[in-house]
Design a protein around this motif. Structure first.
Motif, PDB file in Angstrom:
ATOM      1  N   LYS A 157      12.571   8.351  -2.254  1.00 18.81           N
ATOM      2  CA  LYS A 157      11.920   8.473  -3.554  1.00 18.81           C
ATOM      3  C   LYS A 157      10.970   7.313  -3.840  1.00 18.81           C
ATOM      4  O   LYS A 157      10.146   7.393  -4.746  1.00 18.81           O
ATOM      5  CB  LYS A 157      12.974   8.534  -4.660  1.00 18.81           C
ATOM      6  N   LEU A 158      11.122   6.224  -3.077  1.00 19.14           N
ATOM      7  CA  LEU A 158      10.293   5.045  -3.322  1.00 19.14           C
ATOM      8  C   LEU A 158       9.168   4.891  -2.314  1.00 19.14           C
ATOM      9  O   LEU A 158       8.618   3.802  -2.165  1.00 19.14           O
ATOM     10  CB  LEU A 158      11.165   3.779  -3.304  1.00 19.14           C
ATOM     11  N   ARG A 159       8.845   5.976  -1.613  1.00 22.62           N
ATOM     12  CA  ARG A 159       7.771   5.886  -0.631  1.00 22.62           C
ATOM     13  C   ARG A 159       6.430   5.547  -1.268  1.00 22.62           C
ATOM     14  O   ARG A 159       5.550   4.981  -0.630  1.00 22.62           O
ATOM     15  CB  ARG A 159       7.658   7.205   0.137  1.00 22.62           C
ATOM     16  N   TRP A 160       6.282   5.891  -2.526  1.00 20.32           N
ATOM     17  CA  TRP A 160       5.027   5.590  -3.212  1.00 20.32           C
ATOM     18  C   TRP A 160       4.785   4.094  -3.332  1.00 20.32           C
ATOM     19  O   TRP A 160       3.639   3.648  -3.469  1.00 20.32           O
ATOM     20  CB  TRP A 160       5.015   6.225  -4.610  1.00 20.32           C
ATOM     21  N   LEU A 161       5.902   3.320  -3.239  1.00 15.96           N
ATOM     22  CA  LEU A 161       5.730   1.866  -3.318  1.00 15.96           C
ATOM     23  C   LEU A 161       5.033   1.292  -2.086  1.00 15.96           C
ATOM     24  O   LEU A 161       4.495   0.189  -2.134  1.00 15.96           O
ATOM     25  CB  LEU A 161       7.089   1.192  -3.501  1.00 15.96           C
ATOM     26  N   LYS A 162       5.085   2.054  -0.974  1.00 14.28           N
ATOM     27  CA  LYS A 162       4.456   1.574   0.253  1.00 14.28           C
ATOM     28  C   LYS A 162       2.947   1.807   0.264  1.00 14.28           C
ATOM     29  O   LYS A 162       2.261   1.348   1.173  1.00 14.28           O
ATOM     30  CB  LYS A 162       5.103   2.263   1.458  1.00 14.28           C
ATOM     31  N   GLN A 163       2.451   2.520  -0.707  1.00 13.18           N
ATOM     32  CA  GLN A 163       1.023   2.734  -0.797  1.00 13.18           C
ATOM     33  C   GLN A 163       0.312   1.430  -1.156  1.00 13.18           C
ATOM     34  O   GLN A 163       0.869   0.558  -1.814  1.00 13.18           O
ATOM     35  CB  GLN A 163       0.717   3.812  -1.844  1.00 13.18           C
ATOM     36  N   GLN A 164      -0.928   1.328  -0.705  1.00 12.94           N
ATOM     37  CA  GLN A 164      -1.673   0.085  -0.850  1.00 12.94           C
ATOM     38  C   GLN A 164      -1.830  -0.337  -2.310  1.00 12.94           C
ATOM     39  O   GLN A 164      -1.802  -1.530  -2.639  1.00 12.94           O
ATOM     40  CB  GLN A 164      -3.054   0.248  -0.201  1.00 12.94           C
ATOM     41  N   LYS A 165      -1.965   0.645  -3.224  1.00 10.48           N
ATOM     42  CA  LYS A 165      -2.208   0.289  -4.613  1.00 10.48           C
ATOM     43  C   LYS A 165      -1.007  -0.372  -5.275  1.00 10.48           C
ATOM     44  O   LYS A 165      -1.132  -1.010  -6.323  1.00 10.48           O
ATOM     45  CB  LYS A 165      -2.627   1.526  -5.400  1.00 10.48           C
ATOM     46  N   TRP A 166       0.190  -0.186  -4.666  1.00  6.99           N
ATOM     47  CA  TRP A 166       1.381  -0.819  -5.224  1.00  6.99           C
ATOM     48  C   TRP A 166       1.747  -2.122  -4.509  1.00  6.99           C
ATOM     49  O   TRP A 166       2.713  -2.787  -4.880  1.00  6.99           O
ATOM     50  CB  TRP A 166       2.572   0.141  -5.150  1.00  6.99           C
ATOM     51  N   ALA A 167       0.970  -2.468  -3.468  1.00 11.39           N
ATOM     52  CA  ALA A 167       1.277  -3.684  -2.707  1.00 11.39           C
ATOM     53  C   ALA A 167       1.171  -4.931  -3.579  1.00 11.39           C
ATOM     54  O   ALA A 167       1.952  -5.875  -3.454  1.00 11.39           O
ATOM     55  CB  ALA A 167       0.344  -3.797  -1.503  1.00 11.39           C
ATOM     56  N   ARG A 168       0.193  -4.944  -4.477  1.00  4.97           N
ATOM     57  CA  ARG A 168       0.029  -6.109  -5.353  1.00  4.97           C
ATOM     58  C   ARG A 168       1.217  -6.269  -6.291  1.00  4.97           C
ATOM     59  O   ARG A 168       1.622  -7.394  -6.611  1.00  4.97           O
ATOM     60  CB  ARG A 168      -1.262  -5.965  -6.157  1.00  4.97           C
ATOM     61  N   LEU A 169       1.795  -5.140  -6.722  1.00  4.24           N
ATOM     62  CA  LEU A 169       2.958  -5.202  -7.608  1.00  4.24           C
ATOM     63  C   LEU A 169       4.148  -5.846  -6.895  1.00  4.24           C
ATOM     64  O   LEU A 169       4.823  -6.726  -7.458  1.00  4.24           O
ATOM     65  CB  LEU A 169       3.329  -3.796  -8.079  1.00  4.24           C
ATOM     66  N   LEU A 170       4.394  -5.422  -5.650  1.00  5.00           N
ATOM     67  CA  LEU A 170       5.496  -5.996  -4.878  1.00  5.00           C
ATOM     68  C   LEU A 170       5.233  -7.467  -4.567  1.00  5.00           C
ATOM     69  O   LEU A 170       6.152  -8.287  -4.583  1.00  5.00           O
ATOM     70  CB  LEU A 170       5.690  -5.210  -3.579  1.00  5.00           C
ATOM     71  N   THR A 171       3.983  -7.800  -4.276  1.00  5.13           N
ATOM     72  CA  THR A 171       3.629  -9.194  -4.005  1.00  5.13           C
ATOM     73  C   THR A 171       3.906 -10.072  -5.218  1.00  5.13           C
ATOM     74  O   THR A 171       4.493 -11.154  -5.116  1.00  5.13           O
ATOM     75  CB  THR A 171       2.147  -9.298  -3.612  1.00  5.13           C
ATOM     76  N   ALA A 172       3.498  -9.591  -6.390  1.00  7.29           N
ATOM     77  CA  ALA A 172       3.741 -10.346  -7.626  1.00  7.29           C
ATOM     78  C   ALA A 172       5.236 -10.471  -7.901  1.00  7.29           C
ATOM     79  O   ALA A 172       5.712 -11.519  -8.375  1.00  7.29           O
ATOM     80  CB  ALA A 172       3.047  -9.652  -8.799  1.00  7.29           C
ATOM     81  N   LEU A 173       6.005  -9.415  -7.577  1.00  7.66           N
ATOM     82  CA  LEU A 173       7.448  -9.442  -7.802  1.00  7.66           C
ATOM     83  C   LEU A 173       8.127 -10.490  -6.929  1.00  7.66           C
ATOM     84  O   LEU A 173       9.000 -11.237  -7.388  1.00  7.66           O
ATOM     85  CB  LEU A 173       8.041  -8.055  -7.520  1.00  7.66           C
ATOM     86  N   VAL A 174       7.715 -10.578  -5.664  1.00  4.36           N
ATOM     87  CA  VAL A 174       8.295 -11.570  -4.748  1.00  4.36           C
ATOM     88  C   VAL A 174       7.957 -12.990  -5.205  1.00  4.36           C
ATOM     89  O   VAL A 174       8.803 -13.893  -5.173  1.00  4.36           O
ATOM     90  CB  VAL A 174       7.794 -11.323  -3.310  1.00  4.36           C
TER      91      VAL A 174
END
Length: 379
Positions: A157-174
């Motif tokens: 269900k979280l495959r959408w997080l692997k899309q490039q547009k969500w990469a910045r969100l994960l980067t900011a979270l880390v």
């Protein structure tokens, strides 16, 4: 006056070492995963986080280290030098031997050693601290395992997080969770360096958190390059989401303990979180690794090692007792001998063929004389 200056020098040097090891490691996941590409930028983030953590929420742990374990009536500048000196010596010897020690456990152990020497110890508070040392890392392990299992089940269900547009969100979270981990280190670990100074009345709580936080931050920024490089390379197996979970979980638990004024081993908490995530990914095979045994050794060795050193320093310089010094020296020599024998036995077990070839070369080697049995026994 000279002994007071020495106490401050040891305390601030200790603070810089805390920053270089524990505080700098807080951004290891973000740096290793590429969320922060420049190493110096990652170190600056950890330095700012640890300073703010010390200033905003470091006071409660400072009070515990300064007056919650032993009475302030026995704390003077000479005792402060012994506590900080024993902590620094313990870490120095451990670094040479390659044994990772927890600064919180080392400092508490040094204070307990002084309390035992003067027979003045708040055992109820000490038992609470030890209980936290056991409960929080275990809680980190189970919570990390649970989070890992939830991430696995929700993977589709979280495959959408692997899309490039969500990469910045994960980067900011880390980056955010790494900053929170540095913040928690400031709340909890700064007290290890300045707590004894505050307890002896040489500094106020506010001055201690400011000075300690400043020098821990300096240590992280100026001396943390090697630590963050090592930690970053070791953490690259984690995804950004898993890495942020490890950092966020550890930071939350340490901040919670700091609010109650409990000094906790942040290294063990982070390690237990990593093991929990690893268990959800690789199963029981994770327990075959030597990290589990090393973790248990650190739990036991850290406080006991510094306790013995601080107790010995008190008995040698302030309250000389020949019998106590002799017993401690004998135990120390016996420990060194035991460690040496264990290493020798492990070397023989790990390479029996080499041992047989070595014996053959001595006993029947071409062009060599047969050596006496006594010599062969010591080879």
């Amino acid at each position: 006056m000279t002994i007071t200056i020495l106490a401050f020098i040891i305390a601030l040097f200790f603070a810089m070492n805390i920053g270089a090891s524990g505080a700098a490691a807080s951004m290891g996941i973000a740096y290793g995963a590429g969320a922060v590409r420049k190493r110096q930028a990652a170190l600056w983030i950890s330095g700012i986080g640890v300073f703010l953590g010390a200033m905003i929420g470091g006071g409660e742990v400072v009070k515990t280290i300064g007056s919650g374990i032993i009475p302030t009536s026995i704390l003077n500048v000479h005792i402060v030098v012994i506590i900080l000196g024993a902590s620094a010596i313990s870490l120095f010897i451990a670094n040479i031997a390659g044994i990772p020690l927890s600064t919180s456990e080392v400092t508490v152990g040094s204070i307990v050693g002084v309390g035992v020497a003067f027979q003045a110890l708040f055992t109820d508070k000490l038992l609470v601290i030890v209980l936290y040392w056991l409960i929080i890392p275990i809680a980190a392990f189970f919570l990390a395992f649970l989070i890992g299992e939830l991430l696995k089940k929700a993977e589709t269900k979280l495959r959408w997080l692997k899309q490039q547009k969500w990469a910045r969100l994960l980067t900011a979270l880390v980056i955010l969770t790494g900053f929170l981990e540095a913040f928690s280190a400031g709340m909890n670990n700064v007290a290890n360096s300045v707590g004894p100074l505050v307890g002896a009345g040489l500094l106020s709580v506010s001055s201690g958190t400011f000075l300690g936080g400043l020098f821990v931050a300096i240590g992280a920024i100026c001396l943390g390059s090697r630590v963050i490089e090592t930690n970053g390379k070791k953490i690259t197996e984690f995804s950004l989401l898993q890495g942020s979970c490890v950092s966020g979980l550890g930071a939350s638990l340490v901040i919670g303990a700091s609010l109650f004024g409990i000094p906790v081993p942040q290294t063990q908490i982070t390690t237990c979180s990593i093991i929990g995530i690893g268990l959800s990914e690789k199963g029981r095979a994770i327990f075959r690794k030597s990290v589990i045994l090393k973790l248990m050794k650190v739990w036991v060795v850290s406080p006991v090692f510094s306790l013995v050193i601080s107790y010995s320093l008190v008995k040698i310089f302030l309250d000389f007792d020949l019998y106590s010094v002799t017993v401690v020296l004998c135990v120390f020599l016996a420990t060194l001998g035991s460690v040496s024998l264990m290493k020798h036995a492990r070397q023989k077990q790990s390479d029996p063929r080499r041992s047989r070839d070595h014996v053959k070369s001595i006993v029947g080697g071409r062009g060599r004389k047969r050596e006496p049995a006594a010599w062969r026994d010591f080879s």
